[in-house]
Motif scaffolding. Sequence first.
Motif, PDB file in Angstrom:
ATOM      1  N   HIS A 157       0.846  -1.196   0.000  1.00 45.63           N
ATOM      2  CA  HIS A 157       0.000   0.000   0.000  1.00 45.63           C
ATOM      3  C   HIS A 157       0.881   1.246   0.000  1.00 45.63           C
ATOM      4  O   HIS A 157       0.640   2.213  -0.727  1.00 45.63           O
ATOM      5  N   HIS A 158       1.930   1.199   0.813  1.00 43.14           N
ATOM      6  CA  HIS A 158       2.813   2.356   0.939  1.00 43.14           C
ATOM      7  C   HIS A 158       3.403   2.734  -0.430  1.00 43.14           C
ATOM      8  O   HIS A 158       3.419   3.907  -0.807  1.00 43.14           O
ATOM      9  N   ASN A 175       0.453  -4.444  -8.534  1.00 43.32           N
ATOM     10  CA  ASN A 175      -0.391  -3.905  -7.457  1.00 43.32           C
ATOM     11  C   ASN A 175      -0.875  -2.497  -7.803  1.00 43.32           C
ATOM     12  O   ASN A 175      -2.007  -2.127  -7.492  1.00 43.32           O
ATOM     13  N   TYR A 176      -0.010  -1.715  -8.467  1.00 42.61           N
ATOM     14  CA  TYR A 176      -0.412  -0.368  -8.882  1.00 42.61           C
ATOM     15  C   TYR A 176      -1.623  -0.467  -9.814  1.00 42.61           C
ATOM     16  O   TYR A 176      -2.612   0.269  -9.681  1.00 42.61           O
ATOM     17  N   LEU A 177      -1.547  -1.397 -10.746  1.00 46.23           N
ATOM     18  CA  LEU A 177      -2.651  -1.564 -11.698  1.00 46.23           C
ATOM     19  C   LEU A 177      -3.919  -2.011 -10.969  1.00 46.23           C
ATOM     20  O   LEU A 177      -5.029  -1.534 -11.258  1.00 46.23           O
ATOM     21  N   ARG A 178      -3.773  -2.894 -10.006  1.00 43.78           N
ATOM     22  CA  ARG A 178      -4.932  -3.367  -9.222  1.00 43.78           C
ATOM     23  C   ARG A 178      -5.609  -2.197  -8.504  1.00 43.78           C
ATOM     24  O   ARG A 178      -6.826  -2.036  -8.571  1.00 43.78           O
ATOM     25  N   VAL A 179      -4.788  -1.361  -7.871  1.00 47.22           N
ATOM     26  CA  VAL A 179      -5.341  -0.281  -7.038  1.00 47.22           C
ATOM     27  C   VAL A 179      -5.855   0.883  -7.883  1.00 47.22           C
ATOM     28  O   VAL A 179      -6.889   1.476  -7.579  1.00 47.22           O
ATOM     29  N   HIS A 180      -5.138   1.201  -8.955  1.00 47.03           N
ATOM     30  CA  HIS A 180      -5.450   2.421  -9.716  1.00 47.03           C
ATOM     31  C   HIS A 180      -6.148   2.141 -11.051  1.00 47.03           C
ATOM     32  O   HIS A 180      -6.204   3.022 -11.909  1.00 47.03           O
ATOM     33  N   THR A 224      -2.896 -13.473   1.429  1.00 48.04           N
ATOM     34  CA  THR A 224      -1.463 -13.258   1.208  1.00 48.04           C
ATOM     35  C   THR A 224      -1.235 -11.761   0.954  1.00 48.04           C
ATOM     36  O   THR A 224      -2.179 -11.010   0.733  1.00 48.04           O
ATOM     37  N   ASP A 225       0.021 -11.370   0.964  1.00 45.81           N
ATOM     38  CA  ASP A 225       0.357  -9.983   0.634  1.00 45.81           C
ATOM     39  C   ASP A 225       0.859  -9.912  -0.799  1.00 45.81           C
ATOM     40  O   ASP A 225       1.858  -9.247  -1.095  1.00 45.81           O
TER      41      ASP A 225
END
Length: 374
Positions: A157-158, A175-180, A224-225
Motif C-alpha cells: 500500500h505504501h 499492485n499499482y494496476l490493481r489499485v489504480h 497473502t500480501d
Amino acid sequence: MLERLGITNFKAFGRQDIALAPFTLLTGLNSSGKSTVLQALALLRQSHEAGVLEDGADSGLLLNGEFVQLGTGKDVRHEAYPKDDPDIGLSVAPAASASEPLSWRALYGSEDDLLKLAASPPARLSLIDALPELFGPRFQYLKADRIVPDISYPRSHHAVVRRGFLGARGEHTANYLRVHQDDSIEADLRHPSSPSGTLLAQTDAWMQQLCPGVDLQAIGIDGTDTVRLSYGFGSGVSASNRYRPTNVGFGLTYALPVVIACLTARPDSLILLENPEAHLHPQGQTSLAYLAAAAVAAGAQLVVETHSDHVLNGLRISVKNGRIPASATAVHFFGRSGHSGEVVSPGMSDDGMLSDWPRGFFDEWENSLDQLLD
Ligand SMILES: Nc1ncnc2c1ncn2[C@@H]1O[C@H](COP(=O)(O)OP(=O)(O)OP(=O)(O)O)[C@@H](O)[C@H]1O
Ligand SMILES: [Mg+2]
C-alpha cells in the motif's frame, strides 16, 4: 522542468554537462555513461527520500539505497579526477526562467557510502519548489533489470498509494494496476482504439500494440500480501481462459512497467527509463516510443536510455506528426574518449530529421547492407 545536469568526477565522467529536454534520448556504446546520467539523478532522489540531501547535520549523497547501489567513494569517484578538484559534484538547472541551478559538492571518502556535502545544502522545501519533477511525488525510475514473468507480485500500500511508485524494477506495477485501474488518465495519452480513459482500459489498448487482443487483470490473492497478474487473449475458443505471466512469454510482462509509467504521466512527472525496448519486437518498440512521446505531450519529462533505432524513429515520427515539437527533444550519443565518456548531440528538426549522424550512431543497417551488397 530539468534543463541541465552537471556532473563532476562521478563514475564515467570527469566533467560533463548534459542538456535535458522534455524527451531526452540517451544512446551509444555499451559502458559509455548513459546509465551514469540516470544514476546521478536517481542518487539525488534517493538522498532526498532518505532526508540527507537537505540542510542538516548528516547531509550527503547516499550511495546505496532503493534506486541505486553504487558502493563507496572509491567506486564512484571518476578515476581520472583532476588533483586540484577531487570532490564529486552534481548540479541540476531548472528551466531557464526559474531559479538558479541547484548544486551539491560531496567530499571524497574512499570507504564512505554517505559522501558528506562540502557546503550547506538547500532547504528541503526549496528543493521541491525548484525541482518538483525530481523531488516531488511523480518520480519513476525503471532500471534495465525489471520484473520477469512470475506467479505473483508484492502488494505494498505504501508504495502504490502513498508514494505512487512502481518500483525501480517495476515490482509494484501489478499492485499499482490493481489499485489504480479505474483512475482516469490524461487525454493526450489515450489510445484511439479504446473509448474508455481508465488506466486499465488504456493499458489494454497500448499493450494490444505489442500483442493484438491481449487484456490484463490484476487481483489480490486472498490471505497473502501478493497480487496475481493474468492475461487473456481475445475472442474464440480461448476467450475465457486466463493465463499466468509465466505462460505468455517474456515481452508483455517486461514492458508493462514502462507502459504504466508512461500512462500515469502528468505535468511535473519525471520518468527515467532504461532500455524500454527490451524483449519487444520492432513494431512494439516503435509503439512504446509513441507512448513515451504521448507522456511528454501530457506534460511529463522523460529521460530514456536506449539501444533501439525503432525507439529513436518512433520519437522522430512523433515529432514529424506534430505530437511533440522538435524543441521538446534532445538526443545524445555517448562514446568514449580515454577514461571518460564523450557526448555528441545531433539536433532534430520539425520533420524529424537529425542534423548529424556520428560514426556508430545507428549506422549498423548501412554497415551491414554495404557488406551484403558488396
Ligand atoms: N569510478 C569510475 N571512474 C571512471 N569510470 C568509471 C567509474 N565507475 C564506472 N566507470 C565507467 O562507467 C562506465 C559504465 O557506464 P554506464 O553504466 O553508464 O554505461 P551505459 O552507457 O549505460 O552502458 P550500457 O549500454 O551497457 O547500459 C564504464 O565504462 C565504467 O568503466
Ligand atoms: Mg546502461
